[in-house]
Design a protein around this motif. Structure first.
Motif, PDB file in Angstrom:
ATOM      1  N   GLY A   1       0.820  -1.201   0.000  1.00  0.00           N
ATOM      2  CA  GLY A   1       0.000   0.000   0.000  1.00  0.00           C
ATOM      3  C   GLY A   1       0.855   1.252   0.000  1.00  0.00           C
ATOM      4  N   GLY A   2       0.278   2.325  -0.480  1.00  0.00           N
ATOM      5  CA  GLY A   2       0.993   3.596  -0.508  1.00  0.00           C
ATOM      6  C   GLY A   2       0.051   4.722  -0.866  1.00  0.00           C
ATOM      7  N   MET A   3       0.622   5.895  -1.115  1.00  0.00           N
ATOM      8  CA  MET A   3      -0.177   7.054  -1.471  1.00  0.00           C
ATOM      9  C   MET A   3       0.419   7.717  -2.702  1.00  0.00           C
ATOM     10  N   SER A   4      -0.413   8.434  -3.439  1.00  0.00           N
ATOM     11  CA  SER A   4       0.045   9.172  -4.615  1.00  0.00           C
ATOM     12  C   SER A   4      -0.791  10.430  -4.757  1.00  0.00           C
ATOM     13  N   ILE A   5      -0.289  11.366  -5.553  1.00  0.00           N
ATOM     14  CA  ILE A   5      -1.037  12.591  -5.779  1.00  0.00           C
ATOM     15  C   ILE A   5      -2.152  12.329  -6.791  1.00  0.00           C
ATOM     16  N   THR A   6      -3.163  13.187  -6.769  1.00  0.00           N
ATOM     17  CA  THR A   6      -4.326  13.027  -7.641  1.00  0.00           C
ATOM     18  C   THR A   6      -4.304  14.058  -8.759  1.00  0.00           C
ATOM     19  N   ALA A   7      -5.277  13.948  -9.670  1.00  0.00           N
ATOM     20  CA  ALA A   7      -5.411  14.919 -10.759  1.00  0.00           C
ATOM     21  C   ALA A   7      -5.655  16.322 -10.213  1.00  0.00           C
ATOM     22  N   LYS A   8      -6.292  16.425  -9.062  1.00  0.00           N
ATOM     23  CA  LYS A   8      -6.527  17.727  -8.454  1.00  0.00           C
ATOM     24  C   LYS A   8      -5.210  18.403  -8.099  1.00  0.00           C
ATOM     25  N   THR A   9      -4.251  17.620  -7.601  1.00  0.00           N
ATOM     26  CA  THR A   9      -2.928  18.165  -7.294  1.00  0.00           C
ATOM     27  C   THR A   9      -2.206  18.579  -8.563  1.00  0.00           C
ATOM     28  N   GLU A  10      -2.318  17.782  -9.611  1.00  0.00           N
ATOM     29  CA  GLU A  10      -1.678  18.125 -10.891  1.00  0.00           C
ATOM     30  C   GLU A  10      -2.196  19.466 -11.403  1.00  0.00           C
ATOM     31  N   ARG A  11      -3.514  19.688 -11.298  1.00  0.00           N
ATOM     32  CA  ARG A  11      -4.087  20.966 -11.736  1.00  0.00           C
ATOM     33  C   ARG A  11      -3.591  22.109 -10.865  1.00  0.00           C
ATOM     34  N   ALA A  12      -3.490  21.858  -9.563  1.00  0.00           N
ATOM     35  CA  ALA A  12      -3.018  22.896  -8.641  1.00  0.00           C
ATOM     36  C   ALA A  12      -1.575  23.282  -8.943  1.00  0.00           C
ATOM     37  N   ILE A  13      -0.747  22.303  -9.293  1.00  0.00           N
ATOM     38  CA  ILE A  13       0.652  22.572  -9.616  1.00  0.00           C
ATOM     39  C   ILE A  13       0.745  23.401 -10.892  1.00  0.00           C
ATOM     40  N   ARG A  14      -0.061  23.064 -11.908  1.00  0.00           N
ATOM     41  CA  ARG A  14      -0.055  23.846 -13.146  1.00  0.00           C
ATOM     42  C   ARG A  14      -0.515  25.278 -12.884  1.00  0.00           C
ATOM     43  N   LYS A  15      -1.544  25.420 -12.051  1.00  0.00           N
ATOM     44  CA  LYS A  15      -2.043  26.765 -11.723  1.00  0.00           C
ATOM     45  C   LYS A  15      -0.966  27.560 -10.987  1.00  0.00           C
TER      46      LYS A  15
ATOM     47  N   ALA B   1       2.300  27.150 -11.215  1.00  0.00           N
ATOM     48  CA  ALA B   1       3.337  27.488 -12.187  1.00  0.00           C
ATOM     49  C   ALA B   1       2.909  28.680 -13.026  1.00  0.00           C
ATOM     50  N   LEU B   2       1.638  28.718 -13.407  1.00  0.00           N
ATOM     51  CA  LEU B   2       1.126  29.856 -14.172  1.00  0.00           C
ATOM     52  C   LEU B   2       1.233  31.139 -13.363  1.00  0.00           C
ATOM     53  N   ASP B   3       0.877  31.082 -12.094  1.00  0.00           N
ATOM     54  CA  ASP B   3       0.947  32.271 -11.241  1.00  0.00           C
ATOM     55  C   ASP B   3       2.390  32.727 -11.055  1.00  0.00           C
ATOM     56  N   GLN B   4       3.303  31.774 -10.950  1.00  0.00           N
ATOM     57  CA  GLN B   4       4.707  32.121 -10.744  1.00  0.00           C
ATOM     58  C   GLN B   4       5.310  32.776 -11.980  1.00  0.00           C
ATOM     59  N   ILE B   5       5.025  32.227 -13.152  1.00  0.00           N
ATOM     60  CA  ILE B   5       5.694  32.663 -14.370  1.00  0.00           C
ATOM     61  C   ILE B   5       4.932  33.768 -15.080  1.00  0.00           C
TER      62      ILE B   5
END
Length: 376
Positions: free
Chosen positions: A89-103, A105-109
């Motif tokens: 068993g383990g854990m992983s990030i979800t699509a919601k996290t992927e969208r948050a990371i892209r958002k 990055a957009l805010d940063q750049i």
């Protein structure tokens, strides 16, 4: 005795800046998003980093611990339990996290940009569109009735026929010009050769941030555009936007030709007139795949066979009206000379830059290409 009336003082009042109040979760989530990008989506490694940072910088308190933060990540849908390939068993990030990371990055750049409602790029041309240009012309057969300016047309009728007997004729009708907007198909090429992490420099993480920011920018601000992303090492292959956080370099040479071939194949299938390629790379082309499937590699200097093939691909893209914008992170003089000749062959653009400002230049060139590629 009358009291003197008070008066208002005009001017500026200054006070110390106070950062907006953030919840304990939000503060940790900002750090988490940055770290998960560096670990290429490896949640276990990211949480290990956060534990080390917590020990050194006291990120958490007794009231809100790192375990509380992890529980909140689960409750808010940012991570999930899963069964790993080894059966554990383990854990992983979800699509919601992927969208948050892209958002993020957009805010940063592109943090100084505002979102547009319609999602298309402006051009210098007027025509059928949904943005008013503020200019009028006489009605012509074929113009839609919804484009007629009633106010301006009635004004013309009063001037031409007088107020006493209002008579609206076709000659009185005017329509308001709207701004013509175009669509763009873009392929973003990302170099994942081993040199992207050589010499103690992490160049792949900033490259990923740029790619994520560009993906978020196009999908939110320009939803009618298309964006395809590919990576190239010994070979080239497409990746999905959702895979960007997990991107890693490999033990690869740099097969620029394979990347360009795939990029042009992708763009040939697009219906848009306006097409372009962005290429982020820090190394010289050092690999070719031969007709028999074998790889020809040479990391010593600029191999003439490989370089000439790159020039041929640049010329081929030019014939297809596909400009290539190269972002060369390295600044070695002989590499810069190669990029100059490559750019001349394509009649594209090139930037010789470090990692600072890379994202902003990509955006500026994206807008510029957009305007120059429009044809009447």
């Amino acid at each position: 005795m009358k009291e003197k009336k008070g008066f208002l003082k005009k001017g500026f009042a200054f006070k110390n800046y106070e950062a907006p109040e953030q919840s304990p979760f939000d503060k940790l989530f900002d750090i988490f998003q940055e770290i998960i990008t560096h670990t290429s989506g490896d949640l276990d490694e990211a949480l290990d980093w956060m534990r080390e940072l917590d020990k050194e910088y006291k990120l958490t308190t007794e009231e809100y611990t790192l375990d509380d933060f992890i529980e909140d990540l689960k409750k808010k849908g940012y991570i999930r339990e899963e069964i790993k390939p080894d059966g554990k068993g383990g854990m992983s990030i979800t699509a919601k996290t992927e969208r948050a990371i892209r958002k993020r990055a957009l805010d940063q750049i592109f943090g100084n940009l505002k979102r547009s409602g319609s999602g298309n790029h402006r051009t210098k041309y007027t025509g059928r569109g949904d943005e008013h240009a503020g200019e009028y012309r006489n009605y012509q057969y074929g113009d839609g009735l919804e484009r007629i300016s009633i106010t301006e047309s009635l004004k013309n009728a009063q001037i031409n026929h007088g107020i006493g007997e209002l008579n609206l004729t076709e000659d009185d009708l005017v329509v308001e010009e709207t701004q013509y907007k175009a669509q763009m198909s873009t392929v973003l090429m990302i170099d994942i050769s081993h040199s992207m992490i050589l010499y103690g420099e992490d160049r792949i993480t900033p490259a990923k941030k740029v790619a994520m920011a560009l993906a978020e920018l196009i999908t939110t601000r320009y939803p009618k555009d298309t964006l395809d992303i590919l990576v190239f090492g010994n070979d080239a292959w497409p990746i999905a936007i959702k895979d960007l956080p997990y991107l890693q370099v490999g033990p690869y040479h740099t097969n620029t030709v394979a990347g360009l071939q795939l990029a042009m194949d992708m763009l040939r299938r697009k219906r848009n007139t306006n097409k372009q390629i962005f290429m982020i790379t820090d190394g010289k082309p050092s690999c070719l795949r031969m007709p028999d499937g074998q790889y020809y590699k040479n990391s010593n200097g600029l191999d003439r066979n490989i370089v000439n093939k790159c020039y041929m691909m640049a010329q081929q893209a030019r014939k297809l009206h596909i400009p290539i914008t190269t972002f060369m992170i390295a600044q070695d003089p002989y590499l810069m000379q190669f990029v100059r000749e490559f750019t001349h062959a394509n009649q594209g653009k090139a930037f010789y830059t470090g990692l600072k400002g890379l994202g902003e230049m990509i955006f500026e060139d994206y807008e510029t290409n957009r305007k120059k590629r429009i044809k009447g």
